[in-house]
Design an enzyme around this catalytic site. Sequence first.
Site, mmCIF file in Angstrom:
data_model
loop_
_atom_site.group_PDB
_atom_site.id
_atom_site.type_symbol
_atom_site.label_atom_id
_atom_site.label_comp_id
_atom_site.label_asym_id
_atom_site.label_seq_id
_atom_site.Cartn_x
_atom_site.Cartn_y
_atom_site.Cartn_z
ATOM 1 N N CYS A 76 0.870 -1.185 0.000
ATOM 2 C CA CYS A 76 0.000 0.000 0.000
ATOM 3 C C CYS A 76 0.902 1.228 0.000
ATOM 4 C CB CYS A 76 -0.913 0.002 1.218
ATOM 5 S SG CYS A 76 -1.907 1.502 1.394
ATOM 6 N N ASN A 78 0.258 4.611 -0.015
ATOM 7 C CA ASN A 78 -0.051 5.648 0.972
ATOM 8 C C ASN A 78 0.236 5.157 2.388
ATOM 9 O OD1 ASN A 78 -1.069 7.691 -0.841
ATOM 10 N ND2 ASN A 78 -2.836 6.360 -1.150
ATOM 11 N N HIS A 161 -3.879 -4.639 -10.082
ATOM 12 C CA HIS A 161 -4.665 -3.475 -10.481
ATOM 13 C C HIS A 161 -5.202 -3.684 -11.888
ATOM 14 C CE1 HIS A 161 -3.373 -0.828 -7.130
ATOM 15 N NE2 HIS A 161 -2.290 -1.580 -7.181
ATOM 16 N N GLU A 212 -10.941 0.112 -4.249
ATOM 17 C CA GLU A 212 -9.801 -0.598 -3.685
ATOM 18 C C GLU A 212 -10.211 -1.965 -3.155
ATOM 19 O OE1 GLU A 212 -6.016 0.409 -0.751
ATOM 20 O OE2 GLU A 212 -7.370 1.993 -1.402
ATOM 21 N N CYS A 221 -5.028 5.888 -3.504
ATOM 22 C CA CYS A 221 -4.389 4.573 -3.577
ATOM 23 C C CYS A 221 -3.030 4.766 -4.228
ATOM 24 C CB CYS A 221 -5.248 3.592 -4.378
ATOM 25 S SG CYS A 221 -4.506 1.948 -4.558
ATOM 26 N N GLY A 224 -2.164 2.155 -6.829
ATOM 27 C CA GLY A 224 -3.025 2.419 -7.977
ATOM 28 C C GLY A 224 -2.504 3.570 -8.822
#
Length: 281
Positions: A76, A78, A161, A212, A221, A224
């Site tokens: 992830c 973030n 993704h 998500e 994201c 992403g």
Amino acid sequence: MAIKITKMQGCGNDFVILDYEEFKKMNCEMSEAAKKLCDRNFGIGADGLIIPNTNTNDTDIGWDFYNSDGSTAQMCGNGMRCFAKYVYDKSLVDKKEFTVKTLAGIMTPQIMDDGQIRVNMSKPILESEKIPFLPNHNLNYKISVKNRIFEGNAISMGNPHFVIFIKDDENLLELAKKYGPEIELGAEFPEKTNVEFIKIKSYKKIELCVWERGCGITLACGTGACASVVAGVLNGLLENSVDVILLGGTVNVTWNGTPNKPDGDVFLTGPAEYVFEAILN
């Protein structure tokens, strides 16, 4: 019992961070702790739970990361920025650039002088079997959802993704809400997928909304954003350094790969901020 927790956010993508000794007080599995703490009605409310792991031999530190539904996530972006700021501020690491062990491999965040966090997100994964993506071609794949056909690009940044560029003047958020849940669970994705809907503003700027995996609609994201820029470069739509406008803010993604040499590392730069620290009874 009293449990010390920290809540942080990166472009509105929010996380509960819990030291391992505090987690043990909950006397439950990490996945169950994630569901309880991330619940926005009966818990703290967050997109994910992060627990630092200081018992690593081949990296400076590691983490355990869980989505709000209790599922694990390999990576992830973030969350990694928030994690990096947290462990540096708490002196769990003693340098501004360090290595982190994740389920997606070793990541290298860096605390920048301006307070932004830059993360080497490693190389994109384009091989269908490694994404994983069942069709044998991953770019410009057509998928039918609710009587509509989308052309998307399956790319992994340690997590899968499906990147869709929208040419019409449509509301990205409404598209993500309407079609994201069904695409996430599509038969093409054996481990489910994150779904990005994108408008290209210029060669150096895009707007993105994401459904998500394991969370639903989130304000940002990081992986992403990275997958979207990679897809744009591979399709000749974007340059190699792009500002990505998310619902919760803007990040920069830089990738030096090309369609002929798609093996460059992806770098994600953006903010990470504290929301609050508290004692949970």
